[in-house]
Write a protein that holds these residues in place. Structure first.
Motif, short mmCIF file in Angstrom:
data_model
loop_
_atom_site.label_atom_id
_atom_site.label_comp_id
_atom_site.label_asym_id
_atom_site.label_seq_id
_atom_site.Cartn_x
_atom_site.Cartn_y
_atom_site.Cartn_z
N ALA A 98 7.56 8.50 2.69
CA ALA A 98 6.88 7.72 1.66
C ALA A 98 7.17 6.24 1.86
N SER A 99 6.16 5.41 1.70
CA SER A 99 6.35 3.96 1.84
C SER A 99 5.44 3.23 0.87
N GLY A 100 5.70 1.97 0.66
CA GLY A 100 4.87 1.14 -0.19
C GLY A 100 5.44 0.92 -1.57
N ARG A 101 6.34 1.78 -1.95
CA ARG A 101 7.08 1.60 -3.19
C ARG A 101 8.32 2.45 -3.09
N THR A 102 9.18 2.34 -4.07
CA THR A 102 10.43 3.09 -4.04
C THR A 102 10.21 4.47 -4.63
N PHE A 103 10.14 5.45 -3.74
CA PHE A 103 9.94 6.81 -4.19
C PHE A 103 11.27 7.53 -4.42
N SER A 104 12.35 6.82 -4.19
CA SER A 104 13.65 7.49 -4.31
C SER A 104 13.91 7.98 -5.73
N ASN A 105 13.21 7.41 -6.72
CA ASN A 105 13.39 7.84 -8.10
C ASN A 105 12.29 8.78 -8.58
N TYR A 106 11.46 9.25 -7.65
CA TYR A 106 10.36 10.13 -7.99
C TYR A 106 10.64 11.56 -7.53
N GLN A 150 0.85 -1.19 0.00
CA GLN A 150 0.00 0.00 0.00
C GLN A 150 0.89 1.24 0.00
N VAL A 151 0.63 2.10 -0.96
CA VAL A 151 1.41 3.32 -1.07
C VAL A 151 0.91 4.33 -0.05
N GLN A 152 1.84 4.89 0.69
CA GLN A 152 1.47 5.88 1.70
C GLN A 152 2.47 7.03 1.72
N LEU A 153 1.94 8.23 1.85
CA LEU A 153 2.74 9.41 2.14
C LEU A 153 2.19 9.98 3.44
N VAL A 154 3.05 10.11 4.44
CA VAL A 154 2.61 10.56 5.75
C VAL A 154 3.38 11.82 6.14
N GLU A 155 2.63 12.91 6.30
CA GLU A 155 3.23 14.17 6.70
C GLU A 155 3.21 14.32 8.23
N GLU A 201 -0.31 34.49 6.33
CA GLU A 201 -0.84 33.99 5.07
C GLU A 201 -0.26 32.63 4.68
N ASP A 202 0.70 32.13 5.43
CA ASP A 202 1.20 30.77 5.21
C ASP A 202 0.31 29.73 5.89
N THR A 203 -0.66 30.19 6.66
CA THR A 203 -1.57 29.26 7.33
C THR A 203 -2.34 28.44 6.31
N ALA A 204 -2.26 27.12 6.43
CA ALA A 204 -2.88 26.21 5.46
C ALA A 204 -2.67 24.78 5.91
N VAL A 205 -3.36 23.88 5.25
CA VAL A 205 -3.04 22.46 5.33
C VAL A 205 -2.00 22.18 4.26
N TYR A 206 -0.89 21.61 4.68
CA TYR A 206 0.22 21.32 3.76
C TYR A 206 0.20 19.85 3.38
N TYR A 207 0.30 19.60 2.08
CA TYR A 207 0.23 18.25 1.54
C TYR A 207 1.53 17.89 0.84
N CYS A 208 1.95 16.66 1.06
CA CYS A 208 3.08 16.09 0.35
C CYS A 208 2.53 15.33 -0.86
N ALA A 209 3.26 15.38 -1.97
CA ALA A 209 2.84 14.68 -3.18
C ALA A 209 4.06 14.09 -3.88
N ALA A 210 3.83 13.02 -4.63
CA ALA A 210 4.95 12.37 -5.33
C ALA A 210 4.53 11.96 -6.73
N GLY A 211 5.52 11.92 -7.62
CA GLY A 211 5.28 11.40 -8.95
C GLY A 211 5.44 12.38 -10.08
N SER A 212 5.72 13.64 -9.78
CA SER A 212 5.87 14.62 -10.84
C SER A 212 6.75 15.76 -10.36
N SER A 213 7.32 16.47 -11.32
CA SER A 213 8.08 17.68 -11.00
C SER A 213 7.30 18.93 -11.39
N SER A 214 6.02 18.75 -11.65
CA SER A 214 5.17 19.86 -12.10
C SER A 214 4.68 20.69 -10.92
#
Length: 121
Positions: free
Chosen positions: A24-32, A1-6, A89-102
């Motif tokens: 990041a866990s569940g797959r190798t994100f080192s190349n992402y 199971q792929v998981q990203l935990v902030e 103004e930096d107040t927010a929910v911050y999300y981690c994401a993987a799989g793109s450089s966009s």
């Protein structure tokens, strides 16, 4: 199971600092590439920063450039966001994401659950 935990969010006074972590866990994100986004109440999710798989290339939103730093851990399955000189103004929910450089959230396949950052006196 792929998981990203902030982790690392919290309440901080204006001008303060926080370090967010994403494991990041569940797959190798080192190349992402991995990135951070944030969403404030009533606003759309916006791009914050992204880092290449090697950690050698980074890109930031203008609103955080010079204040935030994105980096990867030695195993490259962990990404950090060091936030300095925080503003309300930096107040927010911050999300981690993987799989793109966009800077477009639609380009990312994997997302964490988010961590709340509140900047207030």
């Amino acid at each position: 199971q792929v998981q990203l935990v902030e982790s690392g969010g919290g309440l901080v006074q204006p001008g303060g600092s926080l370090r967010l972590s994403c494991v990041a866990s569940g797959r190798t994100f080192s190349n992402y590439p991995m990135g951070w986004f944030r969403q404030s109440p009533g606003k759309e999710r916006e791009f914050v920063a992204v880092i290449s798989w090697s950690g050698g290339t980074t890109y930031y939103a203008d609103s955080v450039k010079g204040r935030f730093t994105i980096s990867r851990g030695n195993g490259r399955n962990t990404v950090y966001l060091d936030m300095n000189s925080l503003k309300p103004e930096d107040t927010a929910v911050y999300y981690c994401a993987a799989g793109s450089s966009s800077s477009y959230q639609s380009a990312y396949n994997y997302w964490g659950q988010g961590t709340q950052v509140t900047v207030s006196s």
